[in-house]
Motif scaffolding. Structure first.
Motif, PDB file in Angstrom:
ATOM      1  N   THR A 129       0.738  -1.347   0.090  1.00 15.83           N
ATOM      2  CA  THR A 129       0.053   0.002   0.045  1.00 15.83           C
ATOM      3  C   THR A 129       0.966   1.321  -0.067  1.00 15.83           C
ATOM      4  OG1 THR A 129      -0.178  -0.287   2.665  1.00 15.83           O
ATOM      5  CG2 THR A 129      -1.968  -1.011   1.083  1.00 15.83           C
ATOM      6  N   PRO A 130       0.433   2.330  -0.263  1.00 15.16           N
ATOM      7  CA  PRO A 130       1.187   3.712  -0.569  1.00 15.16           C
ATOM      8  C   PRO A 130       1.909   3.962   0.782  1.00 15.16           C
ATOM      9  CG  PRO A 130      -0.773   3.952  -1.914  1.00 15.16           C
ATOM     10  CD  PRO A 130      -1.108   2.648  -1.202  1.00 15.16           C
ATOM     11  N   THR A 131       3.139   4.178   0.751  1.00 16.94           N
ATOM     12  CA  THR A 131       4.067   4.226   2.169  1.00 16.94           C
ATOM     13  C   THR A 131       3.420   5.469   2.803  1.00 16.94           C
ATOM     14  OG1 THR A 131       5.888   5.177   0.939  1.00 16.94           O
ATOM     15  CG2 THR A 131       5.637   2.667   1.119  1.00 16.94           C
ATOM     16  N   TRP A 133       0.677   6.916   3.043  1.00 17.62           N
ATOM     17  CA  TRP A 133      -0.679   6.704   3.567  1.00 17.62           C
ATOM     18  C   TRP A 133      -1.009   5.711   4.801  1.00 17.62           C
ATOM     19  CZ3 TRP A 133      -3.960   5.873  -1.259  1.00 17.62           C
ATOM     20  CH2 TRP A 133      -3.970   6.870  -2.253  1.00 17.62           C
TER      21      TRP A 133
END
Length: 312
Positions: A129-131, A133
């Protein structure tokens, strides 16, 4: 399978304290593997870990065994939440939430094992997942074209409205890439209750536990959880609930619609689906959600309708 510091015992389902339960039925050995959030933050000199129980009948279980014990230096240091296991290309992949150290966000990483019960080892280099976020509860889905996806929650603590999003995975499941798609904006749901945590002086709209299912008519169904307002659902409890989103095209790209009727409104949630060895579909959830400390795995048979699911 490896024993941990807790003694291996034979227990009934109602004796297992667990949130976010997930059952992986393994046809090869006719064994059900039960994972969940149990030892999420460690205690004393014991590190956090994921545990697993085994059963042949979904009633009596043996465990807990260690499914994943973090190696020294692993990026995830706490919040070992919501493990889900999928068989892909003959190996077993665990999608699980972790919180990083100081200055790092929560995210979903992917682990791998050659046996459904583990031991699992790190597969992705970190979260997929986006780091930047705050994310959790990633689940796996492979579409009809063979594209692999992770569907995950973008936390209300960072995104006030609460979102569920999807992003493509590389074929080897080691990384994500491309455009992030939005499936749910929780604030738009007519049944949802505002959520807050006084410990961090924040409030917003919570999203939990996406799980994907293909309906008979080709629609792509997503289960997810939050908290409902009182007197809305079938029992009117206003508690933890299970809602349905659907892509009428059958594609992850949507368009996505949202059922006004809740699938479950009974102080139970964080649900997934599995087929038992009689090929009957079951919903796997924890019940009750509150008060904390009383959560137990709950398995409820569901009927597959033309366009979704109905609890029996």
């Amino acid at each position: 399978m490896k024993a941990g510091f807790r003694p291996i015992a034979t227990v009934k389902t109602e004796d297992i304290h667990m949130r976010d339960p997930f059952v992986f039925p393994n046809e090869k050995d006719r064994t059900y593997y039960l994972f969940g959030t149990t030892f999420a933050d460690g205690v004393g000199d014991k590190e956090p870990m994921f545990e697993v129980y085994t059963s042949s009948d979904l009633e009596t279980w043996e465990g807990p065994y260690i499914a994943f014990a973090p190696p020294k230096g692993y990026w995830g240091v706490r919040h070992y939440w919501a493990p889900e296991v999928f068989e892909v290309d003959g190996r077993f992949y665990m999608f699980a939430s972790f919180k990083g150290g100081i200055g790092e966000h929560r995210g979903t990483a992917i682990l791998v094992a050659d046996h459904p019960g583990g031991p699992y080892v790190p597969h992705s280099k970190g979260p997929v997942t986006p780091t930047n976020w705050e994310c959790l509860d990633g689940t796996y889905y492979e579409d009809k074209s063979g594209q692999r996806w992770i569907v995950f929650c973008h936390e209300w603590t960072q995104e006030y409205e609460g979102k569920i999003k999807a992003i493509r995975l590389t074929h080897d499941l080691k990384d994500s890439y491309g455009e992030v798609l939005e499936i749910v904006n929780a604030a738009k749901m007519p049944w949802i209750r505002h959520f807050g945590d006084p410990r961090i002086d924040k409030n917003g709209y919570l999203t939990d536990a996406p799980f994907m299912y293909e309906a008979k008519n080709g629609e792509l169904i997503m289960l997810w959880s939050s908290y409902s307002i009182p007197s809305y659902g079938d029992k009117g409890l206003g508690g933890y609930t299970v809602a349905i989103a659907r892509s009428t095209s059958g594609s992850m790209e949507g368009p996505w619609e949202h059922d006004n009727d809740l699938l479950m409104d009974r102080n139970a949630g964080h649900s997934s689906l599995f087929r038992d060895f009689s090929n009957h579909l079951n919903i796997c959830t924890h019940y009750p959600d509150t008060p904390h400390g009383y959560e137990r795995p709950l398995f409820v048979k569901v009927t597959e309708t033309e366009n979704g699911l109905k609890i029996e």
